[in-house]
Design a protein around this motif. Structure first.
Motif, mmCIF file in Angstrom:
data_model
loop_
_atom_site.group_PDB
_atom_site.id
_atom_site.type_symbol
_atom_site.label_atom_id
_atom_site.label_comp_id
_atom_site.label_asym_id
_atom_site.label_seq_id
_atom_site.Cartn_x
_atom_site.Cartn_y
_atom_site.Cartn_z
ATOM 1 N N ARG A 73 0.845 -1.203 0.000
ATOM 2 C CA ARG A 73 0.000 0.000 0.000
ATOM 3 C C ARG A 73 0.873 1.243 0.000
ATOM 4 O O ARG A 73 1.843 1.324 0.757
ATOM 5 C CB ARG A 73 -0.863 -0.038 1.252
ATOM 6 N N VAL A 74 0.510 2.211 -0.838
ATOM 7 C CA VAL A 74 1.199 3.496 -0.882
ATOM 8 C C VAL A 74 0.177 4.591 -0.583
ATOM 9 O O VAL A 74 -0.876 4.660 -1.217
ATOM 10 C CB VAL A 74 1.841 3.760 -2.269
ATOM 11 N N LEU A 75 0.504 5.420 0.402
ATOM 12 C CA LEU A 75 -0.332 6.570 0.742
ATOM 13 C C LEU A 75 0.346 7.831 0.226
ATOM 14 O O LEU A 75 1.560 7.993 0.386
ATOM 15 C CB LEU A 75 -0.519 6.669 2.257
ATOM 16 N N LEU A 76 -0.436 8.707 -0.386
ATOM 17 C CA LEU A 76 0.096 9.953 -0.938
ATOM 18 C C LEU A 76 -0.594 11.146 -0.297
ATOM 19 O O LEU A 76 -1.771 11.070 0.062
ATOM 20 C CB LEU A 76 -0.109 9.995 -2.447
ATOM 21 N N PRO A 77 0.128 12.264 -0.173
ATOM 22 C CA PRO A 77 -0.448 13.436 0.487
ATOM 23 C C PRO A 77 -1.399 14.226 -0.403
ATOM 24 O O PRO A 77 -1.269 14.245 -1.621
ATOM 25 C CB PRO A 77 0.785 14.271 0.826
ATOM 26 N N ILE A 78 -2.324 14.885 0.278
ATOM 27 C CA ILE A 78 -3.220 15.851 -0.336
ATOM 28 C C ILE A 78 -3.039 17.135 0.470
ATOM 29 O O ILE A 78 -3.203 17.132 1.697
ATOM 30 C CB ILE A 78 -4.687 15.382 -0.280
ATOM 31 N N THR A 86 -3.598 15.643 4.293
ATOM 32 C CA THR A 86 -4.335 14.409 4.480
ATOM 33 C C THR A 86 -3.695 13.413 3.517
ATOM 34 O O THR A 86 -2.902 13.800 2.644
ATOM 35 C CB THR A 86 -5.850 14.576 4.191
ATOM 36 N N PHE A 87 -4.030 12.149 3.658
ATOM 37 C CA PHE A 87 -3.415 11.116 2.834
ATOM 38 C C PHE A 87 -4.478 10.199 2.262
ATOM 39 O O PHE A 87 -5.466 9.885 2.925
ATOM 40 C CB PHE A 87 -2.404 10.307 3.654
ATOM 41 N N ALA A 88 -4.275 9.768 1.023
ATOM 42 C CA ALA A 88 -5.167 8.822 0.362
ATOM 43 C C ALA A 88 -4.325 7.754 -0.311
ATOM 44 O O ALA A 88 -3.161 7.972 -0.654
ATOM 45 C CB ALA A 88 -6.046 9.538 -0.661
ATOM 46 N N PHE A 111 -7.429 10.369 4.737
ATOM 47 C CA PHE A 111 -7.239 10.202 6.174
ATOM 48 C C PHE A 111 -6.370 11.343 6.681
ATOM 49 O O PHE A 111 -5.485 11.808 5.963
ATOM 50 C CB PHE A 111 -6.527 8.868 6.453
ATOM 51 N N ASP A 112 -6.581 11.763 7.917
ATOM 52 C CA ASP A 112 -5.705 12.794 8.461
ATOM 53 C C ASP A 112 -4.318 12.203 8.688
ATOM 54 O O ASP A 112 -4.102 10.990 8.534
ATOM 55 C CB ASP A 112 -6.291 13.453 9.714
#
Length: 191
Positions: A73-78, A86-88, A111-112
């Motif tokens: 899984r890779v989470l990227l910032p927004i 936040t991250f998705a 997600f925060d």
């Protein structure tokens, strides 16, 4: 405080210019070496928070798809309007869009920054890292705020920088968040 900000901004400008002057060949060689070093740290079951490198940033234009091939899984910032992240989850290039800041950001549930505590590794952008692990970003403080609540080393925070961006000392402020390691073409330097 003003002279510290001036010093940081002048250093950032020099680093941005140096990045722009790197040849395509040097960037490609750096990207290959960094990926080789990072690959030794990655496992198929990991969750990694990363970022989508821009133009001359270390990692290369296809860094996130490459990373996703090596981890679960890779989470990227927004980027939020109030200076928070936040991250998705990265769900492929087709699920990305360009933000008002010109960044590639994921679409979907977000997600925060407390989600970072669930990660096995955080890859944070940096303009430079010093011998004590002080990280200098682009000046917005987004990552300093996102990383602040995490205990040092849990999860480990790595910054990818070009070799000349690993320096002896950076101007710092109390809110600046250190990293646990810097990844360059030469290897991974832990602090």
């Amino acid at each position: 405080m003003t002279s510290l900000n001036t010093a940081k901004n002048e250093l950032r400008a020099r680093l941005v210019q140096a990045r722009r002057e790197l040849s395509t060949e040097d960037r490609a060689a750096f990207t290959a070496a960094v990926r080789k070093h990072l690959e030794s740290e990655l496992t198929a079951s990991m969750t990694v928070a990363a970022y989508w490198p821009l133009d001359s940033e270390p990692g290369g234009a296809d860094f996130v798809p490459w990373l996703k091939e090596h981890v679960s899984r890779v989470l990227l910032p927004i980027s939020g309007k109030n200076g928070t992240l936040t991250f998705a989850e990265y769900r492929g290039k087709e699920a990305m869009h360009e933000s008002p800041l010109g960044l590639n950001e994921p679409q979907g549930p977000s997600f925060d920054s407390s989600v970072l505590a669930e990660c096995d590794l955080v890859l944070a952008p940096a303009m430079a890292v010093d011998a004590k692990g002080n990280r200098m970003g682009k000046g917005g403080g987004y990552y300093d705020r996102a990383l602040e609540p995490l205990p040092h080393g849990k999860p480990p925070v790595f910054a990818m920088v070009y070799p000349a961006e690993l320096v002896d000392e950076l101007p710092t402020e109390d809110h600046d968040r250190k990293v646990d390691a810097a990844v360059t073409a030469e290897g991974i330097t832990c602090f």
